[in-house]
Write a protein that holds these residues in place. Sequence first.
Motif, PDB file in Angstrom:
ATOM      1  N   GLY A 131       0.795  -1.225   0.000  1.00  0.00           N
ATOM      2  CA  GLY A 131       0.000   0.000   0.000  1.00  0.00           C
ATOM      3  C   GLY A 131       0.827   1.273   0.000  1.00  0.00           C
ATOM      4  N   ALA A 132       0.166   2.361   0.335  1.00  0.00           N
ATOM      5  CA  ALA A 132       0.826   3.673   0.292  1.00  0.00           C
ATOM      6  C   ALA A 132       0.331   4.559   1.439  1.00  0.00           C
ATOM      7  CB  ALA A 132       0.542   4.348  -1.044  1.00  0.00           C
ATOM      8  N   ILE A 133       1.229   5.442   1.864  1.00  0.00           N
ATOM      9  CA  ILE A 133       0.884   6.454   2.874  1.00  0.00           C
ATOM     10  C   ILE A 133       1.018   7.828   2.223  1.00  0.00           C
ATOM     11  CG2 ILE A 133       1.608   7.537   5.056  1.00  0.00           C
ATOM     12  CD1 ILE A 133       2.636   4.822   5.991  1.00  0.00           C
ATOM     13  N   VAL A 134       0.047   8.699   2.492  1.00  0.00           N
ATOM     14  CA  VAL A 134       0.172  10.102   2.083  1.00  0.00           C
ATOM     15  C   VAL A 134       0.024  10.960   3.333  1.00  0.00           C
ATOM     16  CG1 VAL A 134      -0.741  11.953   0.653  1.00  0.00           C
ATOM     17  CG2 VAL A 134      -0.813   9.607  -0.205  1.00  0.00           C
ATOM     18  N   ARG A 174       4.966   2.729  -0.331  1.00  0.00           N
ATOM     19  CA  ARG A 174       5.413   4.056  -0.752  1.00  0.00           C
ATOM     20  C   ARG A 174       4.872   5.104   0.227  1.00  0.00           C
ATOM     21  NH1 ARG A 174       3.433   5.987  -4.930  1.00  0.00           N
ATOM     22  NH2 ARG A 174       1.626   4.621  -5.008  1.00  0.00           N
ATOM     23  N   VAL A 175       5.698   6.100   0.541  1.00  0.00           N
ATOM     24  CA  VAL A 175       5.302   7.133   1.498  1.00  0.00           C
ATOM     25  C   VAL A 175       5.585   8.491   0.879  1.00  0.00           C
ATOM     26  CG1 VAL A 175       5.534   7.973   3.868  1.00  0.00           C
ATOM     27  CG2 VAL A 175       6.056   5.576   3.357  1.00  0.00           C
ATOM     28  N   LEU A 225      -1.375   9.642  -5.651  1.00  0.00           N
ATOM     29  CA  LEU A 225      -0.268   9.100  -4.852  1.00  0.00           C
ATOM     30  C   LEU A 225      -0.617   7.760  -4.210  1.00  0.00           C
ATOM     31  CD1 LEU A 225       1.096  12.388  -3.224  1.00  0.00           C
ATOM     32  CD2 LEU A 225       2.149  11.035  -5.060  1.00  0.00           C
ATOM     33  N   LEU A 226      -1.925   7.472  -4.036  1.00  0.00           N
ATOM     34  CA  LEU A 226      -2.336   6.180  -3.482  1.00  0.00           C
ATOM     35  C   LEU A 226      -2.359   5.099  -4.554  1.00  0.00           C
ATOM     36  CD1 LEU A 226      -5.356   7.227  -1.199  1.00  0.00           C
ATOM     37  CD2 LEU A 226      -3.093   6.473  -0.429  1.00  0.00           C
ATOM     38  N   ILE A 233       7.055   6.755  -7.503  1.00  0.00           N
ATOM     39  CA  ILE A 233       7.217   7.967  -6.690  1.00  0.00           C
ATOM     40  C   ILE A 233       7.154   7.605  -5.214  1.00  0.00           C
ATOM     41  CG2 ILE A 233       6.258  10.237  -6.140  1.00  0.00           C
ATOM     42  CD1 ILE A 233       4.985  10.296  -8.915  1.00  0.00           C
ATOM     43  N   THR A 234       8.217   7.873  -4.480  1.00  0.00           N
ATOM     44  CA  THR A 234       8.176   7.698  -3.021  1.00  0.00           C
ATOM     45  C   THR A 234       9.150   8.653  -2.337  1.00  0.00           C
ATOM     46  OG1 THR A 234       8.113   6.072  -1.220  1.00  0.00           O
ATOM     47  CG2 THR A 234       9.873   5.788  -2.870  1.00  0.00           C
ATOM     48  N   GLY A 235       8.810   9.021  -1.109  1.00  0.00           N
ATOM     49  CA  GLY A 235       9.674   9.903  -0.313  1.00  0.00           C
ATOM     50  C   GLY A 235       9.577  11.371  -0.682  1.00  0.00           C
ATOM     51  N   GLN A 236       8.617  11.722  -1.533  1.00  0.00           N
ATOM     52  CA  GLN A 236       8.549  13.089  -2.051  1.00  0.00           C
ATOM     53  C   GLN A 236       7.541  13.962  -1.320  1.00  0.00           C
ATOM     54  OE1 GLN A 236      10.728  14.194  -4.306  1.00  0.00           O
ATOM     55  NE2 GLN A 236      11.609  12.139  -4.224  1.00  0.00           N
ATOM     56  N   ASN A 237       7.740  15.258  -1.469  1.00  0.00           N
ATOM     57  CA  ASN A 237       6.805  16.255  -0.942  1.00  0.00           C
ATOM     58  C   ASN A 237       6.276  17.082  -2.108  1.00  0.00           C
ATOM     59  OD1 ASN A 237       5.468  18.125   0.756  1.00  0.00           O
ATOM     60  ND2 ASN A 237       7.279  19.429   0.795  1.00  0.00           N
ATOM     61  N   PHE A 238       4.972  17.097  -2.296  1.00  0.00           N
ATOM     62  CA  PHE A 238       4.368  17.824  -3.419  1.00  0.00           C
ATOM     63  C   PHE A 238       3.669  19.083  -2.926  1.00  0.00           C
ATOM     64  CE2 PHE A 238       4.882  13.502  -4.692  1.00  0.00           C
ATOM     65  CZ  PHE A 238       5.418  13.628  -5.970  1.00  0.00           C
TER      66      PHE A 238
END
Length: 251
Positions: A131-134, A174-175, A225-226, A233-238
């Motif tokens: 999964g993914a974290i936002v 991914r976070v 992002l989910l 894409i991971t570890g980024q700030n948008f």
Amino acid sequence: AAPVILVTGGARGIGKGISSYLLGCGYRVVMLDILREDGERLARDLAHLGDIRFIRADVADEDQVSSAINRIRNWFGYLNGVVNNAAIAEPYTGPLEFLALEDWQSYIDVNVTGTFLISRATIPLLQQSQGAIVNIASTRWLQSEPQSEAYAASKGAIVSFTHALAISLSGQVRVNCISPGWIAVDAVSENGHLKPVHLTETCHRQHPAGRVGRPDDIASMVKFLLSNESGFITGQNFVIDGGMTRKMVYE
Ligand code: NAD
């Protein structure tokens, strides 16, 4: 079965916008919030759109977080995404020299520790689902108005927490992080009811994008992002701020 997403602070504001947007895209949504009445009402109002449930819990309380995640595990048996959106979202605390330790601490407890506790409790489920974290930070991670140190510090911590966790969970979860600028959400009036904020032409015009932001501006990026569309894409700030942090402001 449809993917399940947990949205913290989902009863009001941007979190409410994210919850209804994701529901409209076919996700199953669990909103978690301290506001029981708002959360239960929203779940009822949106029930015709799909599977949306509410859990009353404080993200800063370890026991409440752990029982909330147990409920999700019992309901569905899986979880595909987490949106760490809950926060004390009011940036202004007054002059730092008068800021009480407990007030400083409450920003750190909800905004930073809350993000930590929810992430820690959901990692096993997210590892199973790839999964993914936002995380929701703020452009105040980068720039400030006066008397907002506690909020700014909490949001800076979220940006750093994001890249650190993304590296720890390499190949598994991914976070990413979103830093919203000004997003118009309903304000709470004296009688406790929500009312739309009044936006003037000046509010809109100062933004290079020509307008103040809306919850859907954040929700559509959360959805991206989910999803697997953002699989590289991971570890980024948008930054989603209508261009405000790209604008020279020297007087
Ligand atoms: P909001 O106050 O309208 O909503 C925040 C929600 O979080 C509320 O429903 C509240 O009850 C909930 N919440 C607060 N403390 C909680 C706790 N301890 N446990 C569980 N839930 C809790 O604020 P908003 O404007 O919708 O902000 C949402 C997120 O976006 C926040 O992280 C905020 O910092 C960030 N943000 C907002 C803006 C903006 O312009 N609105 C700009 C930048 C960043």
